[in-house]
Design a protein around this motif. Structure first.
Motif, PDB file in Angstrom:
ATOM      1  N   MET A   1      80.549  81.053 111.146  1.00 37.26           N
ATOM      2  CA  MET A   1      80.816  79.829 110.105  1.00 37.26           C
ATOM      3  C   MET A   1      79.994  79.882 108.896  1.00 37.26           C
ATOM      4  O   MET A   1      78.826  80.034 108.929  1.00 37.26           O
ATOM      5  N   ALA A   2      80.472  79.407 107.794  1.00 37.47           N
ATOM      6  CA  ALA A   2      79.665  79.756 106.598  1.00 37.47           C
ATOM      7  C   ALA A   2      78.895  78.415 106.168  1.00 37.47           C
ATOM      8  O   ALA A   2      79.303  77.214 106.656  1.00 37.47           O
ATOM      9  N   LEU A   3      78.207  78.667 105.427  1.00 40.33           N
ATOM     10  CA  LEU A   3      77.278  77.438 105.031  1.00 40.33           C
ATOM     11  C   LEU A   3      78.011  76.947 103.615  1.00 40.33           C
ATOM     12  O   LEU A   3      78.356  77.594 102.989  1.00 40.33           O
ATOM     13  N   ARG A   4      77.742  75.615 103.954  1.00 32.23           N
ATOM     14  CA  ARG A   4      78.455  74.473 102.869  1.00 32.23           C
ATOM     15  C   ARG A   4      77.783  73.682 102.093  1.00 32.23           C
ATOM     16  O   ARG A   4      77.026  73.415 103.015  1.00 32.23           O
ATOM     17  N   TYR A  34      71.009  77.906 110.174  1.00 29.34           N
ATOM     18  CA  TYR A  34      71.922  76.834 109.955  1.00 29.34           C
ATOM     19  C   TYR A  34      72.041  76.199 108.623  1.00 29.34           C
ATOM     20  O   TYR A  34      72.719  75.337 108.001  1.00 29.34           O
ATOM     21  N   GLN A  68      72.692  72.780 101.636  1.00 27.56           N
ATOM     22  CA  GLN A  68      73.497  73.772 102.064  1.00 27.56           C
ATOM     23  C   GLN A  68      73.442  74.109 103.667  1.00 27.56           C
ATOM     24  O   GLN A  68      72.152  74.489 104.245  1.00 27.56           O
ATOM     25  N   MET A  69      74.407  73.720 104.601  1.00 26.53           N
ATOM     26  CA  MET A  69      74.248  74.010 105.833  1.00 26.53           C
ATOM     27  C   MET A  69      75.411  74.244 106.495  1.00 26.53           C
ATOM     28  O   MET A  69      76.476  74.081 105.944  1.00 26.53           O
ATOM     29  N   GLU A  70      75.324  74.602 107.729  1.00 32.65           N
ATOM     30  CA  GLU A  70      76.465  74.642 108.671  1.00 32.65           C
ATOM     31  C   GLU A  70      76.550  73.561 109.506  1.00 32.65           C
ATOM     32  O   GLU A  70      75.610  73.160 110.265  1.00 32.65           O
ATOM     33  N   THR A  72      76.819  71.278 112.369  1.00 36.40           N
ATOM     34  CA  THR A  72      76.960  71.149 114.030  1.00 36.40           C
ATOM     35  C   THR A  72      76.388  69.744 114.379  1.00 36.40           C
ATOM     36  O   THR A  72      75.665  69.323 113.485  1.00 36.40           O
ATOM     37  N   THR A  75      72.684  69.763 113.697  1.00 38.95           N
ATOM     38  CA  THR A  75      72.216  69.774 112.022  1.00 38.95           C
ATOM     39  C   THR A  75      72.529  68.580 111.717  1.00 38.95           C
ATOM     40  O   THR A  75      71.724  67.793 110.686  1.00 38.95           O
TER      41      THR A  75
END
Length: 177
Positions: A1-4, A34, A68-70, A72, A75
């Protein structure tokens, strides 16, 4: 999964403390993979004080921190439980939505521009009356005819001997009345 990019709502004037606390918690919990950048969007502004040009930073989204994070559960909880964080902006309270890449890029570009090209702290508009504080027309008042932010200059109409005369001035030569 990408960081958004996600927008986190923080207490006003505590944005940098929230950023620092987030960075420390991420490090402590070992969740660096993450998270990407954590940013308090600021731009450099220039103002004149007693004839001296001073640079300072101004937050252009006060009360917000970009993370900027993934996303979950882990997180999400880490960010939500940082002191002085009010929550995420967008989506639902338990499932925030990221901002679009276009929005993120426009914010990042504005931050970058602010470093390369500081903005004036005082914004001028055509039609405003100003007082000249420096140069041969010192202590005269004038009407702003044109504002050029690229060159930090104004074209001002000054009344000299009863005649309206256009004068080119720099932002630091005038003050608002």
């Amino acid at each position: 999964m990408a960081l958004r990019w996600y927008v986190v709502h923080a207490y006003s004037n505590f944005e940098n403390k929230v950023k620092q606390a987030l960075e420390e918690r991420i490090e402590r919990e070992g969740l660096q993979k993450y998270f990407g950048k954590i940013l308090v969007p600021t731009e450099e502004v220039v103002e004149m004080k007693m004839g001296q040009q001073r640079k300072s930073e101004r937050k252009f989204f006060p009360g917000y921190v970009l993370v900027q994070m993934e996303l979950t559960d882990e997180t999400w909880h880490l960010v939500r439980n940082v002191p002085r964080v009010l929550g995420f902006i967008g989506g639902t309270s338990d499932r925030p939505s990221p901002i679009s890449d276009k929005e993120a890029n426009s914010i990042l570009n504005r931050v970058e521009e602010g470093v390369n090209k500081p903005r004036p702290k005082v914004l001028f508009e055509a039609g405003e009356v100003i007082r000249i504080i420096d140069g041969p027309f010192k202590d005269f008042n004038g009407n702003i005819e044109e504002v050029n932010y690229e060159k930090n200059r104004l074209r001002v109409s000054v009344l000299i001997f009863g005649r309206s005369t256009p004068v080119e001035l720099e932002f630091n030569q005038v003050e608002k009345i």
